[in-house]
Scaffold this motif. Structure first.
Motif, PDB file in Angstrom:
ATOM      1  N   VAL A 256      44.900  33.506  51.089  1.00 15.36           N
ATOM      2  CA  VAL A 256      45.409  33.438  50.097  1.00 15.36           C
ATOM      3  C   VAL A 256      47.016  33.191  50.284  1.00 15.36           C
ATOM      4  CG1 VAL A 256      44.149  35.227  48.820  1.00 15.36           C
ATOM      5  CG2 VAL A 256      46.132  35.894  50.289  1.00 15.36           C
ATOM      6  N   ALA A 261      51.071  36.677  47.602  1.00 15.18           N
ATOM      7  CA  ALA A 261      50.797  37.700  47.952  1.00 15.18           C
ATOM      8  C   ALA A 261      51.818  38.875  48.197  1.00 15.18           C
ATOM      9  CB  ALA A 261      50.029  37.746  49.245  1.00 15.18           C
ATOM     10  N   GLN A 264      53.486  39.695  44.996  1.00 12.94           N
ATOM     11  CA  GLN A 264      52.567  40.983  44.345  1.00 12.94           C
ATOM     12  C   GLN A 264      52.798  42.055  44.857  1.00 12.94           C
ATOM     13  OE1 GLN A 264      49.936  40.823  41.692  1.00 12.94           O
ATOM     14  NE2 GLN A 264      51.317  39.067  41.015  1.00 12.94           N
ATOM     15  N   THR A 395      43.834  47.319  44.506  1.00 13.70           N
ATOM     16  CA  THR A 395      44.252  45.848  44.324  1.00 13.70           C
ATOM     17  C   THR A 395      43.668  45.234  45.509  1.00 13.70           C
ATOM     18  OG1 THR A 395      46.012  46.447  43.007  1.00 13.70           O
ATOM     19  CG2 THR A 395      45.616  44.125  43.543  1.00 13.70           C
ATOM     20  N   LEU A 397      43.637  41.328  46.793  1.00  8.04           N
ATOM     21  CA  LEU A 397      44.196  39.513  46.593  1.00  8.04           C
ATOM     22  C   LEU A 397      43.379  38.790  47.469  1.00  8.04           C
ATOM     23  CD1 LEU A 397      48.070  39.985  46.878  1.00  8.04           C
ATOM     24  CD2 LEU A 397      46.538  40.491  44.815  1.00  8.04           C
ATOM     25  N   THR A 398      42.555  38.003  46.913  1.00  7.13           N
ATOM     26  CA  THR A 398      41.586  37.332  47.445  1.00  7.13           C
ATOM     27  C   THR A 398      41.078  36.026  46.844  1.00  7.13           C
ATOM     28  OG1 THR A 398      39.410  37.216  48.826  1.00  7.13           O
ATOM     29  CG2 THR A 398      39.406  38.356  46.765  1.00  7.13           C
ATOM     30  N   SER A 399      40.834  34.717  47.506  1.00  7.24           N
ATOM     31  CA  SER A 399      40.102  33.581  46.851  1.00  7.24           C
ATOM     32  C   SER A 399      38.819  33.426  47.003  1.00  7.24           C
ATOM     33  CB  SER A 399      40.989  32.316  47.511  1.00  7.24           C
ATOM     34  OG  SER A 399      40.658  32.504  48.828  1.00  7.24           O
ATOM     35  N   ALA A 404      35.722  39.267  46.341  1.00  2.41           N
ATOM     36  CA  ALA A 404      36.281  40.090  45.103  1.00  2.41           C
ATOM     37  C   ALA A 404      34.690  41.155  44.638  1.00  2.41           C
ATOM     38  CB  ALA A 404      36.502  39.051  43.922  1.00  2.41           C
ATOM     39  N   ASN A 419      43.529  40.264  42.285  1.00  2.49           N
ATOM     40  CA  ASN A 419      44.537  39.089  42.348  1.00  2.49           C
ATOM     41  C   ASN A 419      45.631  39.508  41.006  1.00  2.49           C
ATOM     42  OD1 ASN A 419      43.448  37.529  44.092  1.00  2.49           O
ATOM     43  ND2 ASN A 419      41.840  36.400  42.522  1.00  2.49           N
TER      44      ASN A 419
END
Length: 463
Positions: A256, A261, A264, A395, A397-399, A404, A419
């Motif tokens: 990411v 990030a 966030q 939470t 955060l991942t692509s 996910a 995300n």
């Protein structure tokens, strides 16, 4: 949730006890509030009990109309409510106004949901039917926090009232003037006795939770208080509806954008000076992007001017956790020092080199602190995020879609956010786990919590 108070200890006299409120930005006295005494509590609960059957017998459409009227009054008085909240809690007026708007929207949501609250029927024999109806539980005690006093209160009050319960409302002693105005505005359109606002600290809340003549104790606040309430209701038989403390994790995956990030993470850790139930409390970042992420997080922290914490007592608790972490080997990348001057200000603080066993990673801080722990893999970050007694939210955060999917399946919390550290659809519910509580908060499911079911078996009489 908070683990501290904005107020001085109650002062007592032969006549009454009072709570003194001080502005957390300046330390100046705001005012005093009388504590509701034992005899007055008896009177208020009895009044709510007498009023409840008539309110339950009011058509649900009329109960919904009362909530809509209440929402309109909140919007009319938004400036006064936000200004009062700022002087009591330190939350900036613009942010406070957003919380009040959210409270008004919540009342309107329950005005829509209440009239269509569900029931069901089952066909037995050809001449018999079972049907299930939902009835109010009776008298609800609502114990609410200071950090977002209007929005959180409107969730509990709206769901309880629209389903036909009467309410004894004990807001936090940290925001008594704001909450008193809220209670006054909502009570304007209600029959006498349906909504009773009382004032006081933990002793008043404990006295209400221990009463045998209330049916629900709904609490948003600390885990310690929630556990005390659970013990009391285990004896009285009242339903306990608890949203307690949280220690929400943020897992930052490789791949990411580290700048995004970091923004966030800063939003999650520093919004409302870290005094949000679902604030980011601990960060696990993949070592592949840890260096640029940390650098960007420091920049984001240093760019923020924060409102004060709710009081100096709470600031002392936050700072003590920071000092302890540094003594245990963490590096204070920015912040971490108590500023000079009046009030209860504390800077946005980033701690690097944290380890999962540090107290700042294991316990809720409820302040503007972002403790960062590097991990060698997504698997490790997810495992550390899951290793916690709390179960409020987390939470990731991942692509990676597979990551996910794993996150929402494996994290043992009531809410998993992918995300985005904040957000969610209108009407969404939350169901905390573990030390974070029990029962739904918000959403249509909260209507179920405020009601009980009755099954009716209807059979034809012989001809």
């Amino acid at each position: 949730m908070s683990r501290s108070s904005t107020v001085t200890e109650p002062t007592r006299s032969p006549v009454t006890a009072t709570i003194e409120i001080r502005d957390p930005a300046t330390g100046a006295a705001v005012g005093t509030v009388p504590v509701t005494g034992a005899a007055e509590l008896d009177r208020r609960v009895a009044s709510a009990r007498r009023a409840q059957p008539g309110w339950a017998g009011t058509p649900v459409g009329e109960r919904a109309a009362v909530l809509r009227a209440g929402a309109g009054l909140l919007r009319e008085y938004v400036a006064e409510l936000a200004a009062t909240a700022e002087t009591e809690t330190g939350r900036p007026r613009a942010e406070g106004a957003e919380g009040i708007a959210a409270g008004a929207a919540t009342l309107e949501q329950y005005a829509e949901l209440g009239p269509v609250h569900r029931g069901k029927s089952l066909q037995g024999d050809i001449d018999a039917t079972d049907f299930m109806v939902w009835e109010p539980r009776g008298v609800v005690v609502a114990l609410t926090p200071w950090n977002d006093p209007v929005a959180v209160s409107c969730g509990l009050l709206g769901a309880a009232l629209v389903t036909g319960n009467s309410v004894v409302y004990k807001p936090s002693e940290r925001a008594p003037h704001t909450s008193a105005l809220l209670g006054e505005l909502l009570a304007r359109a209600l029959p006498e006795g349906v909504l009773q606002t009382v004032q006081g600290g933990g002793a008043v809340g404990a006295a209400l939770a221990a009463r045998a003549d209330v049916d629900v104790v709904a609490h948003v606040g600390s885990t310690a208080t929630g556990r005390s309430i659970a013990r009391s209701t285990a004896v009285t038989g009242a339903k306990a509806l608890l949203e307690n403390g949280g220690n929400d994790a943020l897992v930052v995956d490789a791949g990411v954008d580290p700048g995004w990030a970091a923004e966030q993470a800063a939003l999650g850790a520093f919004a409302n000076s870290g005094q949000i139930c679902v604030s980011v409390e601990r960060i696990f970042v993949h070592e592949a992007i840890a260096r640029p992420f940390l650098a960007a997080l420091v920049v984001a922290a240093e760019s923020r001017t924060l409102a004060p914490l709710v009081d100096r007592r709470h600031r002392d608790l936050v700072h003590a956790q920071v000092d302890e972490a540094v003594a245990a080997g963490a590096e204070c990348a920015t912040g971490g020092a108590v500023p000079d001057g009046a009030g209860a200000h504390y800077p946005a603080t980033v701690l690097a080199g944290c380890t999962p066993d540090m107290r700042i990673m294991r316990e809720e801080t409820f302040g503007p602190v972002a403790p960062v722990c590097r991990v060698e893999s997504f698997d490790r970050g997810l495992a550390e995020a899951a290793r916690d007694e709390y179960g409020l939210a987390a939470t990731v955060l991942t692509s990676s879609l597979p990551h996910a999917q794993r996150a929402w399946r494996e994290l043992p919390v009531g809410t998993v956010k992918i995300n985005a550290v904040f957000g969610g659809a209108p009407g969404g519910a939350a169901h905390p786990r573990g030390a974070s509580g029990t029962g739904y908060g918000y959403g249509p499911e909260l209507l179920d919590e405020m009601t009980q079911t009755k099954v009716v078996h209807l059979n034809s009489a012989p001809r």
